[in-house]
Design a protein around this motif. Structure first.
Motif, PDB file in Angstrom:
ATOM      1  N   SER A 103       0.822  -1.199   0.000  1.00  0.00           N
ATOM      2  CA  SER A 103       0.000   0.000   0.000  1.00  0.00           C
ATOM      3  C   SER A 103       0.866   1.263   0.000  1.00  0.00           C
ATOM      4  CB  SER A 103      -0.925  -0.007   1.223  1.00  0.00           C
ATOM      5  OG  SER A 103      -1.690   1.175   1.282  1.00  0.00           O
ATOM      6  N   ASP A 104       1.908   1.261   0.815  1.00  0.00           N
ATOM      7  CA  ASP A 104       2.825   2.410   0.849  1.00  0.00           C
ATOM      8  C   ASP A 104       3.506   2.604  -0.503  1.00  0.00           C
ATOM      9  OD1 ASP A 104       2.245   3.049   3.472  1.00  0.00           O
ATOM     10  OD2 ASP A 104       3.967   1.977   4.311  1.00  0.00           O
ATOM     11  N   ALA A 105       3.838   1.497  -1.172  1.00  0.00           N
ATOM     12  CA  ALA A 105       4.451   1.588  -2.497  1.00  0.00           C
ATOM     13  C   ALA A 105       3.487   2.207  -3.506  1.00  0.00           C
ATOM     14  CB  ALA A 105       4.899   0.208  -2.966  1.00  0.00           C
ATOM     15  N   LEU A 106       2.221   1.812  -3.455  1.00  0.00           N
ATOM     16  CA  LEU A 106       1.223   2.389  -4.347  1.00  0.00           C
ATOM     17  C   LEU A 106       1.087   3.890  -4.117  1.00  0.00           C
ATOM     18  CD1 LEU A 106      -1.591  -0.337  -4.218  1.00  0.00           C
ATOM     19  CD2 LEU A 106      -0.031   0.121  -6.122  1.00  0.00           C
ATOM     20  N   LEU A 107       1.184   4.304  -2.858  1.00  0.00           N
ATOM     21  CA  LEU A 107       1.046   5.727  -2.547  1.00  0.00           C
ATOM     22  C   LEU A 107       2.172   6.554  -3.162  1.00  0.00           C
ATOM     23  CD1 LEU A 107      -0.149   5.762   1.173  1.00  0.00           C
ATOM     24  CD2 LEU A 107      -1.475   6.186  -0.885  1.00  0.00           C
ATOM     25  N   LYS A 108       3.338   5.964  -3.335  1.00  0.00           N
ATOM     26  CA  LYS A 108       4.440   6.685  -3.976  1.00  0.00           C
ATOM     27  C   LYS A 108       4.115   6.956  -5.445  1.00  0.00           C
ATOM     28  CE  LYS A 108       7.992   4.910  -0.843  1.00  0.00           C
ATOM     29  NZ  LYS A 108       9.214   4.075  -0.723  1.00  0.00           N
ATOM     30  N   TYR A 109       3.441   6.028  -6.095  1.00  0.00           N
ATOM     31  CA  TYR A 109       3.002   6.271  -7.469  1.00  0.00           C
ATOM     32  C   TYR A 109       1.836   7.258  -7.482  1.00  0.00           C
ATOM     33  CZ  TYR A 109       6.009   2.461  -8.983  1.00  0.00           C
ATOM     34  OH  TYR A 109       7.103   1.674  -9.252  1.00  0.00           O
ATOM     35  N   TYR A 110       0.991   7.179  -6.497  1.00  0.00           N
ATOM     36  CA  TYR A 110      -0.117   8.137  -6.364  1.00  0.00           C
ATOM     37  C   TYR A 110       0.429   9.558  -6.283  1.00  0.00           C
ATOM     38  CZ  TYR A 110      -4.332  10.294  -4.340  1.00  0.00           C
ATOM     39  OH  TYR A 110      -5.414  11.094  -4.088  1.00  0.00           O
ATOM     40  N   ASP A 111       1.542   9.714  -5.575  1.00  0.00           N
ATOM     41  CA  ASP A 111       2.157  11.035  -5.438  1.00  0.00           C
ATOM     42  C   ASP A 111       2.703  11.562  -6.760  1.00  0.00           C
ATOM     43  OD1 ASP A 111       1.583  11.172  -2.742  1.00  0.00           O
ATOM     44  OD2 ASP A 111       3.531  10.383  -2.103  1.00  0.00           O
ATOM     45  N   LEU A 112       2.918  10.686  -7.730  1.00  0.00           N
ATOM     46  CA  LEU A 112       3.350  11.112  -9.061  1.00  0.00           C
ATOM     47  C   LEU A 112       2.178  11.612  -9.905  1.00  0.00           C
ATOM     48  CD1 LEU A 112       5.810   8.215 -10.071  1.00  0.00           C
ATOM     49  CD2 LEU A 112       6.371  10.404  -9.001  1.00  0.00           C
ATOM     50  N   GLY A 113       0.957  11.432  -9.401  1.00  0.00           N
ATOM     51  CA  GLY A 113      -0.224  11.815 -10.162  1.00  0.00           C
ATOM     52  C   GLY A 113      -0.946  10.651 -10.791  1.00  0.00           C
ATOM     53  N   ILE A 114      -0.617   9.439 -10.356  1.00  0.00           N
ATOM     54  CA  ILE A 114      -1.260   8.229 -10.878  1.00  0.00           C
ATOM     55  C   ILE A 114      -2.368   7.820  -9.918  1.00  0.00           C
ATOM     56  CG2 ILE A 114      -0.927   5.818 -11.514  1.00  0.00           C
ATOM     57  CD1 ILE A 114       2.019   6.547 -12.131  1.00  0.00           C
ATOM     58  N   GLU A 115      -3.604   7.863 -10.385  1.00  0.00           N
ATOM     59  CA  GLU A 115      -4.739   7.620  -9.493  1.00  0.00           C
ATOM     60  C   GLU A 115      -5.477   6.323  -9.790  1.00  0.00           C
ATOM     61  OE1 GLU A 115      -6.426  10.116 -12.905  1.00  0.00           O
ATOM     62  OE2 GLU A 115      -4.517   9.750 -11.903  1.00  0.00           O
ATOM     63  N   ASN A 116      -5.069   5.609 -10.841  1.00  0.00           N
ATOM     64  CA  ASN A 116      -5.692   4.331 -11.192  1.00  0.00           C
ATOM     65  C   ASN A 116      -4.655   3.224 -11.051  1.00  0.00           C
ATOM     66  OD1 ASN A 116      -8.447   5.144 -12.620  1.00  0.00           O
ATOM     67  ND2 ASN A 116      -6.879   6.579 -13.326  1.00  0.00           N
ATOM     68  N   PHE A 117      -4.999   2.176 -10.303  1.00  0.00           N
ATOM     69  CA  PHE A 117      -4.086   1.055 -10.104  1.00  0.00           C
ATOM     70  C   PHE A 117      -4.739  -0.223 -10.608  1.00  0.00           C
ATOM     71  CE2 PHE A 117      -2.914   4.006  -6.612  1.00  0.00           C
ATOM     72  CZ  PHE A 117      -1.633   4.309  -7.055  1.00  0.00           C
ATOM     73  N   LEU A 118      -4.138  -0.802 -11.657  1.00  0.00           N
ATOM     74  CA  LEU A 118      -4.614  -2.089 -12.153  1.00  0.00           C
ATOM     75  C   LEU A 118      -3.786  -3.166 -11.460  1.00  0.00           C
ATOM     76  CD1 LEU A 118      -5.406  -3.031 -15.845  1.00  0.00           C
ATOM     77  CD2 LEU A 118      -4.556  -4.679 -14.174  1.00  0.00           C
TER      78      LEU A 118
END
Length: 366
Positions: free
Chosen positions: A311-326
Motif C-alpha cells: 500500500s505504501d508503495a502504491l502511494l508513492k506512485y499516487y504522489d506522481l499523479g497516478i490515481e488508477n491502479f490495475l
C-alpha cells in the motif's frame, strides 16, 4: 485525487503458474471472476485482447450481465473493425451495461500478433491509424448530425450513429509507451496506462504525457499495472514470489507457451527490460522476476510485501499523479479476493486520511 482500483478478468482460469483449465469460453468462471472483483471493492475490470482468444465484447457483455455495479474496460485494437461500426458496438455495449464501459485502445506492439489477424501495417503507422480511428469514433459518438470523413485510412460518407453512449462521455484509456503513443494520447486519451515501471521512469512518462496533453489544452489521468504478491510478513511475501518464479519458469519451459512474445517493436517491453537490467528488486518492493522470464512483454512486474508495504508503495506512485491502479495476481481469482480483504481498503483509507489532512489544513489557513 480519488483512487480507482482496476482488476482484470479472463475467459477461463489460467496464469503463468496455473495451466489453462476448463472450456476456452467458461461462462461460469467469467461470471464468478467478475463477481469476485465486484465484491472485493474493485472499481473497474479490464477485458483484454489477443489474436487467438474469445471476443472481448462478448466476454464483457456476459460479465456485465452477472454484475450490477462494477465498471468495465474493454481492450480494442484499431484496424480490424471500421471505426463507424466500432463506435456503434461500443455505444451499444455501454447501453447494455447502463453506462459502465470504458475502452482501452491498443495500437499493437507486435507485428507478429497483428499479422495473425491480417494487419500488415508497421508499428509507427499503426499509431497514425489509431489517431484517425479515434477521431471517427468520437464523431459517431458525439455528433448529432451526419458527417463525412476522408482520411488516409478511413473514408465515410453521410455517416451517423443513432445509438450514442449511455454516458455523456465514454472514457478512453490508451496504451503504449513510444513517442507516437504519447503524441496520440495527448490528443485523445482520458487515461494513459503504464506498465509497472520503477518510480523514476514512471515519473518521466507521466511528465511527458502531461506536457503533450497541455499542448492540446487537455488534462489526462494515469493508470499503472502491478501484480501484487502479499504475505503476512515481508519474508513470507518474498518466499511466495520465489515460489511463483519457480512455477512460472517450469510452466513456460514445459508448455512452450510464450504469451504472444517476444514483442521487439514494443517500447513498453523495452522499458520493462531496462527495469530488469537494473536488478531483481527495485524501489524496495518492486520485483522484476517474472518480467525477466517473459522478456517484459506485458504487465509482469510485482509489488512484494505485506499489505502495509505494498500500500505504501502504491502511494508513492499516487504522489506522481497516478490515481488508477490495475492489480491482478498470479492466482487470479483468489488473489482478487485477497486484495479486497486488506490491500484495497487499506490504500483507500490512507488516501482518505491524506485528503482529510489537506482539507483540515486548508480550512485552518482560511
Amino acid at each position: 485525487m480519488s483512487v480507482q482500483f482496476l482488476g482484470m478478468i479472463g475467459h477461463r482460469l489460467a496464469s503463468e503458474i496455473i495451466p489453462a483449465t476448463g472450456p476456452i469460453f467458461d461462462k461460469k468462471y467469467i461470471a464468478e471472476f467478475a463477481q469476485a472483483h465486484e465484491n472485493a471493492g474493485f472499481d473497474r475490470i479490464l477485458v483484454g485482447y489477443w489474436s487467438d482468444q474469445p471476443d472481448g465484447f462478448l466476454v464483457t457483455a456476459h460479465a456485465g450481465a452477472n454484475t450490477s455495479k462494477i465498471n468495465f474496460l474493454l481492450a480494442h485494437r484499431p484496424g480490424f473493425v471500421e471505426p463507424t461500426l466500432a463506435a456503434r458496438k461500443f455505444a451499444t455495449l455501454d447501453n447494455l451495461l447502463d453506462g459502465r464501459l470504458a475502452v482501452h485502445i491498443i495500437s499493437g506492439g507486435s507485428d507478429h500478433e497483428q499479422r495473425r489477424d491480417g494487419d500488415f501495417l508497421g508499428k509507427e503507422r499503426r499509431y497514425d491509424r489509431t489517431e484517425e480511428f479515434l477521431q471517427v469514433v468520437k464523431n459517431s459518438w458525439y455528433s448529432n448530425e451526419s458527417y463525412n470523413h476522408q482520411g488516409e485510412f478511413y473514408q465515410a460518407e453521410n455517416a451517423f450513429s443513432a445509438i450514442k453512449p449511455h454516458q455523456a462521455h465514454l472514457p478512453v484509456y490508451f496504451g503504449g509507451s513510444s513517442d507516437d503513443a504519447i503524441r496520440v494520447a495527448g490528443k485523445h486519451a482520458d487515461v494513459f496506462a503504464l506498465w509497472g515501471e520503477p518510480l523514476a521512469s514512471a515519473a518521466e512518462t507521466v511528465n511527458a504525457v502531461k506536457a503533450e496533453a497541455a499542448r492540446h489544452q487537455r488534462d489526462v489521468g494515469f493508470s499503472i499495472s502491478f501484480r501484487p504478491i502479499l504475505g503476512r510478513t515481508e519474508e513470507e511475501a518474498w518466499a511466495k514470489a520465489e515460489a511463483i518464479r519457480a512455477k512460472a519458469k517450469t510452466q513456460l519451459e514445459q508448455s512452450g507457451y510464450t504469451f504472444g512474445l517476444p514483442k521487439p517493436q514494443s517500447v513498453g517491453a523495452k522499458r520493462l527490460q531496462d527495469a530488469v537490467a537494473q536488478g531483481d528488486r527495485l524501489d524496495s518492493v518492486l520485483w522484476t522476476g517474472i518480467a525477466a522470464l517473459v522478456g517484459g512483454g506485458y504487465n509482469s512486474t510485482a509489488l512484494v510485501g505485506t499489505p502495509e508495504q505494498v500500500s505504501d508503495a502504491l502511494l508513492k506512485y499516487y504522489d506522481l499523479g497516478i490515481e488508477n491502479f490495475l492489480i491482478r495476481g498470479f492466482d487470479p481469482l483468489n488473489d482478487a479476493i485477497e486484495y479486497g480483504r486488506e490491500l484495497i481498503p487499506l490504500t483507500r483509507k490512507k488516501i482518505a486520511a491524506r485528503q482529510q489532512a489537506v482539507s483540515t489544513s486548508t480550512s485552518a489557513v482560511a
